[in-house]
Design an enzyme around this catalytic site. Structure first.
Site, PDB file in Angstrom:
ATOM      1  N   ASN A   7       0.864  -1.173   0.000  1.00 14.32           N
ATOM      2  CA  ASN A   7       0.000   0.000   0.000  1.00 14.32           C
ATOM      3  C   ASN A   7       0.903   1.226   0.000  1.00 14.32           C
ATOM      4  OD1 ASN A   7      -1.785   2.058   0.521  1.00 14.32           O
ATOM      5  ND2 ASN A   7      -2.856   0.995   2.169  1.00 14.32           N
ATOM      6  N   ARG A  62      -2.145  -1.896  -4.004  1.00 20.08           N
ATOM      7  CA  ARG A  62      -3.315  -1.037  -3.894  1.00 20.08           C
ATOM      8  C   ARG A  62      -3.168   0.093  -4.911  1.00 20.08           C
ATOM      9  NH1 ARG A  62      -4.782   3.362   0.669  1.00 20.08           N
ATOM     10  NH2 ARG A  62      -6.877   3.804  -0.095  1.00 20.08           N
ATOM     11  N   ASP A 117      -9.304   1.047  -5.354  1.00 20.82           N
ATOM     12  CA  ASP A 117     -10.247   1.624  -4.382  1.00 20.82           C
ATOM     13  C   ASP A 117     -11.592   1.951  -5.015  1.00 20.82           C
ATOM     14  OD1 ASP A 117      -8.243   1.630  -2.516  1.00 20.82           O
ATOM     15  OD2 ASP A 117      -8.662   3.675  -1.834  1.00 20.82           O
ATOM     16  N   GLY A 179     -12.549   7.803   8.961  1.00 15.12           N
ATOM     17  CA  GLY A 179     -11.146   7.870   9.378  1.00 15.12           C
ATOM     18  C   GLY A 179     -10.665   9.285   9.140  1.00 15.12           C
ATOM     19  N   GLY A 181     -10.000  10.249   6.099  1.00 15.04           N
ATOM     20  CA  GLY A 181     -10.961  10.418   5.013  1.00 15.04           C
ATOM     21  C   GLY A 181     -12.249   9.731   5.440  1.00 15.04           C
ATOM     22  N   ASP A 251      -7.501  16.024  13.900  1.00 12.54           N
ATOM     23  CA  ASP A 251      -7.649  14.761  14.606  1.00 12.54           C
ATOM     24  C   ASP A 251      -8.929  14.788  15.442  1.00 12.54           C
ATOM     25  OD1 ASP A 251      -5.484  12.366  15.639  1.00 12.54           O
ATOM     26  OD2 ASP A 251      -7.274  12.761  16.847  1.00 12.54           O
ATOM     27  N   PHE A 252      -9.782  13.814  15.192  1.00 10.26           N
ATOM     28  CA  PHE A 252     -11.100  13.779  15.821  1.00 10.26           C
ATOM     29  C   PHE A 252     -10.997  13.837  17.350  1.00 10.26           C
ATOM     30  CE2 PHE A 252     -15.307  12.089  16.819  1.00 10.26           C
ATOM     31  CZ  PHE A 252     -16.074  12.759  15.876  1.00 10.26           C
ATOM     32  N   ARG A 253     -10.001  13.116  17.910  1.00  8.76           N
ATOM     33  CA  ARG A 253      -9.846  13.087  19.376  1.00  8.76           C
ATOM     34  C   ARG A 253      -9.608  14.475  19.935  1.00  8.76           C
ATOM     35  NH1 ARG A 253      -5.673   8.282  18.714  1.00  8.76           N
ATOM     36  NH2 ARG A 253      -5.384   9.577  16.889  1.00  8.76           N
TER      37      ARG A 253
END
Ligand code: ADP
Length: 339
Positions: A7, A62, A117, A179, A181, A251-253
């Site tokens: 990948n 990938r 993808d 994620g 994305g 970053d979501f956190r």
């Protein structure tokens, strides 16, 4: 049978070897620059495998954009030509991927495959992939919804059906990959019928740094204000999304933890957009049997999954499930099926 999965990112190579369905080694080579760097990375991986006495029978690459190619395909000179032709649709991804493919074709004499993808979404009907633009323009520039994250959506759908002991061919499923994305896909009878990412991975949900859906008029408005193509590209891809609204982080956190009112707004916009899409896909599927969450946010943030499950409870979806995605394993499975 051992399959090496590669990948390749813009500056990194992830590798993993599967012996049938089991991962036996994996690693990451980072901070790669230039073509030579990618060539060195491949040589490093081969020497690591040699040291560990791991032989490989096939390689899976990938490839982010497969254009019109709808399935995992054996790599041949003519396939490489086809991938080259779609590279201007996703230059940042396809260019290093193609380079690695060419290198591996020189080094190895075992079968090699490209896993795209975009492939899982090639089953979308015309009405889902067609943009309401002049037909000739779309045809000339190959403008349509391609969709991305296909390997991840396909994997979690299969795993969810296995876990719930359901026949995939009889399920109406909404899969949310959240994620860095983010994308959401509607799946009927095991096939993707619509997905939120489009011609590029910019469309759809709010992401870490990508804006998702916006009025295209905003772009022409900013162009008239003097913004260049490069500047707009950078704003829409790298400075928007959670980072853009919150000003705190992509970053979501971090955004979730922050007390800044703009961080709260960023989470609200993220959740609201997602719920709108779940509603839309519920409508086009004619009801939903399984709602799946995956990706770093979907897998690790029970607070968000609970919030969303709660907000859509009036849809009376029977099965709501969190599945850890594994794109490399899905790639290995596809290749094993072909061998
Ligand atoms: P990628 O799309 O690059 O593969 P991931 O799927 O790993 O990324 O997702 C990264 C996102 O997941 C980040 O926004 C991160 O904040 C989020 N994430 C990871 N762990 C948690 C957690 N425990 N709670 C909330 N968000 C999380």
């Amino acid at each position: 049978m051992n399959i090496l999965i590669l990948n390749v990112g813009s500056s990194s190579v992830k590798y993993e070897v599967f012996e049938n369905d089991i991962s036996i080694i994996k690693g990451l080579i980072e901070r790669i620059t230039g073509k030579k760097g990618f060539s060195k990375a491949i040589l490093k991986i081969t020497s690591i495998l040699r040291e560990k006495r791991i032989s490989i029978d096939a390689i899976g690459h990938r490839v982010v954009h497969g254009g019109a190619i709808g399935k995992t395909s054996r790599i041949t000179p003519s396939l490489i030509k086809i991938i080259e032709q779609v590279t201007d649709l996703a230059p940042l991804h396809n260019t290093p991927e193609l380079h690695t493919i060419r290198e591996c074709m020189k080094i190895f004499s075992i079968p090699q495959f490209a896993v795209f993808d975009t492939a899982f979404h090639s089953s979308m009907p015309d009405k889902a992939f067609t943009y309401a633009l002049p037909h000739g323009l779309s045809a000339k520039f190959r403008i349509k919804r391609y969709g991305f994250h296909g390997t991840s959506h396909e994997y979690v759908v299969q795993e969810a059906c296995k876990k719930l002991r359901k026949d995939i061919k009889k399920q109406r499923i909404i899969s949310c990959h959240l994620g860095n994305g983010c994308s959401i896909t509607a799946i009927k009878n095991g096939r993707s019928i619509d997905t939120s990412m489009g011609f590029t991975p910019l469309e759809g949900l709010v992401m870490g740094t990508r804006c998702g859906d916006i009025d295209p008029g905003i772009i022409t408005y900013l162009m008239r204000k003097g913004f260049s193509t490069e500047k707009l590209d950078s704003i829409l891809n790298h400075q928007s999304g959670l980072l853009g609204i919150s000003g705190v982080s992509n970053d979501f956190r971090d955004v979730l933890k922050s007390k800044d009112p703009r961080a709260k707004l960023a989470i609200d916009v993220f959740v609201y957009r997602l719920i709108k899409y779940i509603g839309a896909y519920h409508a086009v599927l004619g009801g939903t049997d399984i709602l799946i969450f995956t990706g770093g946010i979907g897998e690790n943030s029970p607070k968000i999954t609970k919030l969303i499950f709660n907000q859509v409870r009036h849809l009376k979806i029977k099965n709501k499930i969190v599945i850890k995605t594994d794109e490399a394993k899905m790639m290995a499975r596809k290749i094993m099926n072909l061998l």
